[in-house]
Design a protein around this motif. Structure first.
Motif, PDB file in Angstrom:
ATOM      1  N   MET A   1       0.833  -1.197   0.000  1.00 39.63           N
ATOM      2  CA  MET A   1       0.000   0.000   0.000  1.00 39.63           C
ATOM      3  C   MET A   1       0.872   1.253   0.000  1.00 39.63           C
ATOM      4  N   PHE A   2       0.390   2.273  -0.650  1.00 42.81           N
ATOM      5  CA  PHE A   2       1.065   3.568  -0.599  1.00 42.81           C
ATOM      6  C   PHE A   2       0.012   4.662  -0.535  1.00 42.81           C
ATOM      7  N   HIS A   3       0.485   5.886  -0.278  1.00 39.32           N
ATOM      8  CA  HIS A   3      -0.457   6.978  -0.061  1.00 39.32           C
ATOM      9  C   HIS A   3      -0.667   7.781  -1.337  1.00 39.32           C
ATOM     10  N   LEU A   4      -1.934   8.048  -1.632  1.00 36.78           N
ATOM     11  CA  LEU A   4      -2.246   8.842  -2.820  1.00 36.78           C
ATOM     12  C   LEU A   4      -2.907  10.143  -2.413  1.00 36.78           C
ATOM     13  N   GLN A   5      -2.398  11.242  -2.986  1.00 32.06           N
ATOM     14  CA  GLN A   5      -3.057  12.541  -2.820  1.00 32.06           C
ATOM     15  C   GLN A   5      -3.385  13.081  -4.197  1.00 32.06           C
ATOM     16  N   LEU A   6      -4.652  13.340  -4.404  1.00 32.52           N
ATOM     17  CA  LEU A   6      -5.069  13.948  -5.665  1.00 32.52           C
ATOM     18  C   LEU A   6      -5.345  15.421  -5.374  1.00 32.52           C
ATOM     19  N   VAL A   7      -4.364  16.256  -5.744  1.00 30.00           N
ATOM     20  CA  VAL A   7      -4.439  17.677  -5.383  1.00 30.00           C
ATOM     21  C   VAL A   7      -4.944  18.488  -6.576  1.00 30.00           C
ATOM     22  N   THR A   8      -6.005  19.260  -6.364  1.00 27.76           N
ATOM     23  CA  THR A   8      -6.530  20.104  -7.433  1.00 27.76           C
ATOM     24  C   THR A   8      -6.673  21.534  -6.937  1.00 27.76           C
ATOM     25  N   LEU A   9      -6.999  22.414  -7.863  1.00 24.13           N
ATOM     26  CA  LEU A   9      -7.175  23.828  -7.499  1.00 24.13           C
ATOM     27  C   LEU A   9      -8.343  24.019  -6.538  1.00 24.13           C
ATOM     28  N   THR A  10      -9.262  23.072  -6.524  1.00 20.92           N
ATOM     29  CA  THR A  10     -10.403  23.218  -5.626  1.00 20.92           C
ATOM     30  C   THR A  10     -10.248  22.329  -4.397  1.00 20.92           C
ATOM     31  N   GLY A  11      -9.015  22.003  -4.059  1.00 22.74           N
ATOM     32  CA  GLY A  11      -8.786  21.247  -2.840  1.00 22.74           C
ATOM     33  C   GLY A  11      -8.298  19.832  -3.119  1.00 22.74           C
ATOM     34  N   SER A  19      -3.672   0.685  -3.286  1.00 19.14           N
ATOM     35  CA  SER A  19      -2.713  -0.351  -3.663  1.00 19.14           C
ATOM     36  C   SER A  19      -2.231  -0.196  -5.098  1.00 19.14           C
ATOM     37  N   GLU A  20      -3.050   0.443  -5.952  1.00 20.94           N
ATOM     38  CA  GLU A  20      -2.591   0.607  -7.328  1.00 20.94           C
ATOM     39  C   GLU A  20      -3.275   1.821  -7.950  1.00 20.94           C
ATOM     40  N   VAL A  21      -2.498   2.572  -8.747  1.00 14.98           N
ATOM     41  CA  VAL A  21      -3.066   3.717  -9.452  1.00 14.98           C
ATOM     42  C   VAL A  21      -2.632   3.651 -10.914  1.00 14.98           C
ATOM     43  N   ILE A  22      -3.585   3.826 -11.816  1.00 16.84           N
ATOM     44  CA  ILE A  22      -3.254   3.868 -13.241  1.00 16.84           C
ATOM     45  C   ILE A  22      -3.453   5.300 -13.734  1.00 16.84           C
ATOM     46  N   LEU A  23      -2.383   5.832 -14.337  1.00 11.31           N
ATOM     47  CA  LEU A  23      -2.381   7.247 -14.690  1.00 11.31           C
ATOM     48  C   LEU A  23      -2.132   7.454 -16.182  1.00 11.31           C
ATOM     49  N   PRO A  24      -2.761   8.452 -16.777  1.00 11.41           N
ATOM     50  CA  PRO A  24      -2.450   8.795 -18.158  1.00 11.41           C
ATOM     51  C   PRO A  24      -1.253   9.740 -18.220  1.00 11.41           C
ATOM     52  N   THR A  25      -0.160   9.337 -18.873  1.00 10.76           N
ATOM     53  CA  THR A  25       0.987  10.241 -19.013  1.00 10.76           C
ATOM     54  C   THR A  25       1.280  10.459 -20.482  1.00 10.76           C
ATOM     55  N   GLY A  31       1.069   2.266 -14.636  1.00 12.24           N
ATOM     56  CA  GLY A  31       0.499   1.798 -13.383  1.00 12.24           C
ATOM     57  C   GLY A  31       1.535   2.000 -12.298  1.00 12.24           C
ATOM     58  N   ILE A  32       1.079   2.436 -11.146  1.00 10.75           N
ATOM     59  CA  ILE A  32       2.026   2.617 -10.046  1.00 10.75           C
ATOM     60  C   ILE A  32       1.622   1.709  -8.897  1.00 10.75           C
ATOM     61  N   LEU A  33       2.595   0.930  -8.428  1.00  8.71           N
ATOM     62  CA  LEU A  33       2.370   0.022  -7.301  1.00  8.71           C
ATOM     63  C   LEU A  33       3.300   0.425  -6.161  1.00  8.71           C
ATOM     64  N   THR A  34       3.095  -0.195  -5.026  1.00 11.68           N
ATOM     65  CA  THR A  34       3.920   0.113  -3.860  1.00 11.68           C
ATOM     66  C   THR A  34       5.402  -0.046  -4.187  1.00 11.68           C
ATOM     67  N   ASP A  35       6.236   0.807  -3.608  1.00  5.98           N
ATOM     68  CA  ASP A  35       7.689   0.782  -3.778  1.00  5.98           C
ATOM     69  C   ASP A  35       8.143   1.028  -5.204  1.00  5.98           C
TER      70      ASP A  35
END
Lengths: 141, 289
Positions: A1-11, A19-25, A31-35
């Protein structure tokens, strides 16, 4: 597990362990996994999918539409810094569809390069919103 | 003792003033709420982008590749001055301008030239009176709810001048909003970001994807813009809070004055009545004899 913060202009829209995040780059989806190794990358217009627990099925993923920003991963902390992020729940599908059609119409009617570019950006944005709205519906079935 | 007519006139005039300050207080209070909300909401974003900027400026490879991180000897310093368009906001503008004056003095001692881009008319007016300051531009039409588009020309000007080496450092002077009662005039370097001693060494293994140049190209402007944006929002929230407090104080003072003058007015009126009675009864006594 890892910590995710989704920061936007509105907070901060999302702030919890996942445990997993899939992002468009720029290079496509990652995909990002722990470590994961420390990483800084550029997010493009697309869908962010979040798996909270390792064995959650597809339909339990959280989805957000984002429109570009920066991604920073370090020491099991993932910060997704984007101007805006729309949660799947906050998007009305019918409305998104209408907006998408409207954007496409604008693109078709665009006369010069500037307005075409603007219309294309709008089409991209709205297609992502629509995509996220569709994801939500599929899971409700 | 002043005559009753003069006192009456004075009370009425203060009452009118109170009406105006009261109205301004209410207007500022309602604007304040929205401005504060906006400023507080985007603060997390600003902090996240700032820490990323610090991280970038701690990396050797970044300074070599991205001209916006170049550190030169400061010969021309640009101040971005966030003030309000109108006055009657207590010490809001004065505090920022005090910071500016200090900065200008330092520049003069060190032989650097000072330039100013003013957001808000108050700062512009102040700078026009100073001969040693080069006032480059004034942006006074952001309104109460600025958008990213309002800020774009300002950002472009700054970046352009920095790249042309017309300016070597950009300093923001704005008021940081803390609470309704506390707003702190703040100075922070926008470009190039100063090196953060703690973060400088620990992030050297970071992987840039797709590569360093692309990431920097896409993110640097955005990160800098976020700092500028937040400064403007903080300024707005502070301005409205400062104005509300200032107007509240003015209304309270007016009420106190009215109270004092009313007392004096009543005393004067009673004195006049007493005197008249004394004269009448004195006259009656005189007729009796």
């Amino acid at each position: 597990m890892f910590h995710l913060q989704l920061v936007t202009l509105t907070g901060i829209k999302y702030d919890q362990d996942v445990s997993e995040v899939i992002l468009p780059t720029l290079d496509g989806q990652i995909g990002i996994l722990t470590d994961h190794m420390p990483l800084i990358s550029v997010a493009t217009v697309g869908v962010i999918s979040i798996r909270r627990n390792p064995h959650d099925p597809e339909r339990e993923l959280d989805h957000f539409a984002v429109y570009g920003g920066v991604i920073e991963f370090d020491k099991n902390n993932l910060k997704v810094i984007v101007d805006e992020a729309d949660a799947a729940d906050s998007i009305n599908e019918a409305e998104a569809e209408r907006a998408f059609a409207e954007a496409q119409r604008m693109k078709a009617e665009a006369k010069d390069a500037v307005s075409l570019e603007r219309a294309q950006a709008l089409v991209d944005r709205r297609s992502v919103r629509l995509q996220v709205a569709n994801l939500k519906r599929r899971h409700q079935r | 003792m002043a005559s009753t007519i003069v006192l009456k006139r004075r009370i009425n005039s203060i009452r009118n003033t109170r009406q105006i300050t009261k109205a301004m207080e209410l207007v500022a209070a309602s604007k304040m709420r929205r401005a504060q909300e906006q400023a507080l909401r985007s603060r997390d974003y600003q902090e996240a982008t700032l820490s990323l900027l610090y991280r970038f400026s701690g990396m050797k490879e970044v300074e070599l590749r991205q001209p916006l991180f170049y550190r030169r000897k400061v010969q021309n310093r640009l101040y971005v001055l966030v003030t309000s368009n109108s006055g009657l906001a207590g010490a809001y503008n004065a505090n920022v301008l005090k910071l500016l004056t200090q900065g200008l003095r330092d520049d003069r001692d060190k032989g650097a030239k000072s330039k100013v881009i003013a957001i808000g008319n108050r700062g512009a007016q102040f700078c026009r009176r100073l001969s040693e300051v080069d006032l480059l531009a004034v942006y006074s039409n952001f309104g109460d709810h600025p958008t990213a588009n309002d800020l774009r020309p300002l950002l472009n000007t700054i970046v352009d001048k920095f790249l042309k080496e017309e300016i070597d450092e950009v300093v923001m002077l704005y008021t940081k909003f803390q609470s309704n009662l506390v707003q702190v005039a703040t100075q922070s370097v926008l470009m190039p970001r100063p090196i953060d001693d703690e973060g400088a060494t620990s992030h050297d293994f970071t992987n840039f994807e797709p590569d360093t140049d692309t990431v920097l190209f896409h993110s640097t402007l955005r990160l800098i813009e976020a700092q500028l944006w937040q400064a403007v929002l903080e300024g707005l929230a502070s301005e409205q809070s400062a104005r509300m407090i200032a107007m509240k104080n003015a209304s309270d003072n007016a009420s106190d004055l009215i109270e004092d003058y009313t007392l004096e007015f009543n005393t004067a009126r009673q004195a006049a009545i007493t005197q008249e009675l004394a004269e009448i009864s004195g006259g009656v006594e005189a007729l009796k004899d």
